[in-house]
Write an enzyme that holds these catalytic residues in place. Structure first.
Site, PDB file in Angstrom:
ATOM      1  N   HIS A  73     -10.009   2.315   8.302  1.00 59.86           N
ATOM      2  CA  HIS A  73     -10.250   0.963   7.819  1.00 59.86           C
ATOM      3  C   HIS A  73      -9.891  -0.045   8.905  1.00 59.86           C
ATOM      4  O   HIS A  73      -9.122   0.260   9.827  1.00 59.86           O
ATOM      5  CB  HIS A  73      -9.452   0.703   6.550  1.00 59.86           C
ATOM      6  CG  HIS A  73      -9.982   1.458   5.363  1.00 59.86           C
ATOM      7  ND1 HIS A  73      -9.501   1.290   4.092  1.00 59.86           N
ATOM      8  CD2 HIS A  73     -10.962   2.386   5.266  1.00 59.86           C
ATOM      9  CE1 HIS A  73     -10.162   2.066   3.256  1.00 59.86           C
ATOM     10  NE2 HIS A  73     -11.044   2.750   3.943  1.00 59.86           N
ATOM     11  N   GLU A  75      -8.041  -2.727   8.944  1.00 61.05           N
ATOM     12  CA  GLU A  75      -6.620  -3.055   9.091  1.00 61.05           C
ATOM     13  C   GLU A  75      -5.841  -1.899   9.696  1.00 61.05           C
ATOM     14  O   GLU A  75      -4.905  -2.107  10.465  1.00 61.05           O
ATOM     15  CB  GLU A  75      -6.009  -3.526   7.770  1.00 61.05           C
ATOM     16  CG  GLU A  75      -6.161  -2.593   6.590  1.00 61.05           C
ATOM     17  CD  GLU A  75      -7.432  -2.815   5.784  1.00 61.05           C
ATOM     18  OE1 GLU A  75      -8.537  -2.790   6.361  1.00 61.05           O
ATOM     19  OE2 GLU A  75      -7.320  -2.989   4.552  1.00 61.05           O
ATOM     20  N   CYS A 101      -7.136  -1.560   0.595  1.00 62.34           N
ATOM     21  CA  CYS A 101      -7.037  -0.513  -0.417  1.00 62.34           C
ATOM     22  C   CYS A 101      -5.549  -0.169  -0.578  1.00 62.34           C
ATOM     23  O   CYS A 101      -4.704  -0.661   0.181  1.00 62.34           O
ATOM     24  CB  CYS A 101      -7.828   0.724   0.019  1.00 62.34           C
ATOM     25  SG  CYS A 101      -7.127   1.600   1.444  1.00 62.34           S
ATOM     26  N   CYS A 104      -3.965   1.392   2.659  1.00 61.56           N
ATOM     27  CA  CYS A 104      -3.752   0.385   3.705  1.00 61.56           C
ATOM     28  C   CYS A 104      -2.644  -0.588   3.310  1.00 61.56           C
ATOM     29  O   CYS A 104      -1.858  -1.028   4.158  1.00 61.56           O
ATOM     30  CB  CYS A 104      -5.041  -0.367   4.004  1.00 61.56           C
ATOM     31  SG  CYS A 104      -6.255   0.630   4.913  1.00 61.56           S
TER      32      CYS A 104
END
Length: 154
Positions: A73, A75, A101, A104
């Protein structure tokens, strides 16, 4: 005059355009004390496969849980790049085009990021009724807010 929130979210949206993901493009900016400390976009680890080149019509295979089997992802990529370069994230702000999510969110919290500014909802994107990632962050004292433009651009 444009605010830092406007500038950093614009940058997150622009960096998302570098993503090789066929499904969605997400960008992230980490800032601290009005300085950019890291950037990231969603996609596979370096030196693996770019989904739009390897599987242009469908993207990479799905994992058992239905997510991308290769992609990190946005991040995650921003945090990992900062960590690799020994950048202290304690007290940083994360600007991201899709809210984190749950996985994360745990990483964001663990790294000491104090604030998350997001553009769009991960739950809405996934068709879920609950924002697990945002709920986790709020539960543990991370400031969370949905981005709203603060200045008018000409």
């Amino acid at each position: 005059m444009r605010s830092f929130d406007d500038i950093y979210m614009d940058l997150a949206q622009n960096i998302a355009l570098k993503s090789h993901c066929v499904k969605t493009k997400v960008g992230a900016v980490l800032a601290k004390d009005t300085r950019i400390i890291s950037l990231g976009y969603n996609g596979p680890p370096a030196h693996t496969h770019n989904c739009d080149e390897e599987w242009p019509g469908t993207g990479c295979q799905r994992s058992i849980k239905g997510g991308c089997s290769l992609a990190l992802h946005a991040e995650e990529n921003a945090i990992l790049y900062a960590a690799k370069n020994k950048v202290d994230l304690d007290g940083a702000t994360l600007y991201v085009t899709l809210s984190p999510c749950l996985s994360c969110a745990r990483t964001v919290y663990t790294m000491g990021i104090k604030k998350v500014v997001y553009l769009n909802s991960y739950a809405a994107y996934k068709g879920h009724g609950v924002e697990e990632g945002l709920d986790f962050l709020l539960r543990f004292g991370v400031e969370v807010c949905q981005y709203k433009p603060q200045s008018i651009t000409a």
